[in-house]
Design a protein around this motif. Structure first.
Motif, short mmCIF file in Angstrom:
data_model
loop_
_atom_site.label_atom_id
_atom_site.label_comp_id
_atom_site.label_asym_id
_atom_site.label_seq_id
_atom_site.Cartn_x
_atom_site.Cartn_y
_atom_site.Cartn_z
N ARG A 72 50.84 5.49 64.13
CA ARG A 72 50.76 6.85 63.65
C ARG A 72 49.52 6.99 62.77
NH1 ARG A 72 53.36 10.26 66.47
NH2 ARG A 72 53.23 11.73 64.71
N ARG A 83 47.12 12.38 65.86
CA ARG A 83 48.38 12.13 65.14
C ARG A 83 48.98 10.80 65.56
NH1 ARG A 83 49.01 14.79 60.68
NH2 ARG A 83 51.27 14.63 60.84
N ALA A 84 48.70 10.39 66.77
CA ALA A 84 49.22 9.12 67.27
C ALA A 84 48.20 8.52 68.22
CB ALA A 84 50.56 9.31 67.98
N ASP A 115 52.97 10.47 71.56
CA ASP A 115 53.98 10.63 70.51
C ASP A 115 54.90 9.43 70.38
OD1 ASP A 115 52.98 13.10 69.89
OD2 ASP A 115 54.39 14.20 71.14
#
Length: 255
Positions: free
Chosen positions: A79, A69-70, A74
Motif C-alpha cells: 500500500r 494507492r497500491a 487493490d
C-alpha cells in the motif's frame, strides 16, 4: 535409560530431515525483514517513476497523479499513500512529497524441496521525495508520522487551450480585418492562461494562440485569397528558450 538415549539421536535426525524437507530450516526467512526490503525496493521504483519533470506542476497534482494507492492493484500486499505535499516543480523551486509504504507478507512454508519459506511479516516505511524541473528526483527515509488516514490529494485541471479552439480562431479570422484582428482574437480567447499573438504579413492575417507552459500552440492564417490554413511548424520551437508560440512561426520560421 540407555535405550532412551539411543533413541534421541534418531528423533533429532528425523526432526532435521523433516525441517529440511518442508522449508530449509536455517534458511527459513524472516517475514518482517522481507517486508522492509520490499518497501525499500518500492521506494526506489517510485523514485524512478517520478523522475522526469518537464512541466510546472504543484506537488499535490504530482501526488494525485503519480503516487499509486497500491502497487499491483487493490489486492496487492503493498500500500502506497501520499502523506503530505508542498511546493511545485517550477524554475528555482522544488516540490516535496512525503509517502508511506506499507507491506504485508503472508507466511509461506515453501512448496517444494529447496524452495525457501518465510514467516509472516509487516513493515511500514516513510520517504520524502524532492522533485525539480529537469533534475533527478531524490528520496530519503523519514520517521513515519502518526497519521491513520491521510488526506487524498486532488489534481487541479492543467491549463490548456479550449476544446473548440480551432473553431473559435477560424471564426475570428473569417470576419477580422487588419485593424480588428488583435481584438477579435483576444475576444475569442478571454482565458487569462491563453496567450495571443497576431500580425498582418503580405496581405495575410496571422494568429497564434497558446499555453506556453504546456507547449500548446495553435497557429492559423487567413491568406490574401481568403483561405484559412493551419501552417505546420517544428514543435521543438515551443520548448523553453526557443521561439515559443507566436506569429514568427509563420512569418520568419526558425531554421
Amino acid at each position: 535409560m540407555l535405550d532412551a538415549m539411543a533413541v534421541l539421536p534418531r528423533i533429532g535426525a528425523l526432526t532435521v530431515a523433516t525441517c529440511l524437507l518442508l522449508s530449509g530450516c536455517a534458511d527459513y526467512r524472516d517475514g518482517h525483514s522481507m517486508a522492509r526490503d520490499w518497501a525499500a525496493a518500492e521506494a526506489q521504483r517510485l523514485d524512478v517513476d517520478l523522475e522526469h519533470r518537464d512541466r510546472i506542476r504543484d506537488a499535490e497534482y504530482i501526488a494525485a497523479t503519480g503516487i499509486p494507492r497500491a502497487a499491483g492493484g487493490d489486492s496487492s500486499p503493498v500500500r502506497i499513500e501520499a502523506l503530505a505535499w508542498s511546493g511545485r516543480t517550477a524554475p528555482g523551486e522544488q516540490a516535496v512529497i512525503d509517502v508511506r509504504i506499507a507491506v504485508t507478507v503472508t507466511e509461506d512454508h515453501g512448496s517444494t524441496f529447496g524452495d525457501l519459506g518465510h514467516s509472516a511479516g509487516q513493515a511500514t516505511r516513510c520517504y520524502r521525495y524532492r522533485l525539480e524541473l529537469h533534475r533527478a528526483t531524490s528520496h530519503q527515509e523519514i520517521d513515519c508520522p502518526a497519521v491513520a488516514t491521510p488526506p487524498m490529494p486532488t489534481a487541479a485541471p492543467v491549463p490548456a487551450l479550449p476544446d473548440d479552439a480551432r473553431a473559435r480562431l477560424t471564426a475570428a479570422l473569417r470576419t477580422a480585418t487588419p485593424s480588428t484582428l488583435a481584438g477579435a482574437v483576444r475576444a475569442a480567447f478571454p482565458e487569462r492562461h491563453v496567450t495571443v499573438d497576431t500580425a498582418t504579413h503580405e496581405g495575410a492575417l496571422v494568429a497564434a494562440v497558446g499555453v506556453p507552459a504546456e507547449r500548446d500552440c495553435l497557429l492559423m492564417v487567413r491568406t490574401a485569397g481568403g483561405a484559412i490554413e493551419s501552417p505546420g511548424y517544428d514543435p521543438v520551437w515551443l520548448e523553453p528558450g526557443e521561439t515559443g508560440c507566436g506569429t514568427g512561426l509563420y512569418i520568419s520560421p526558425p531554421r
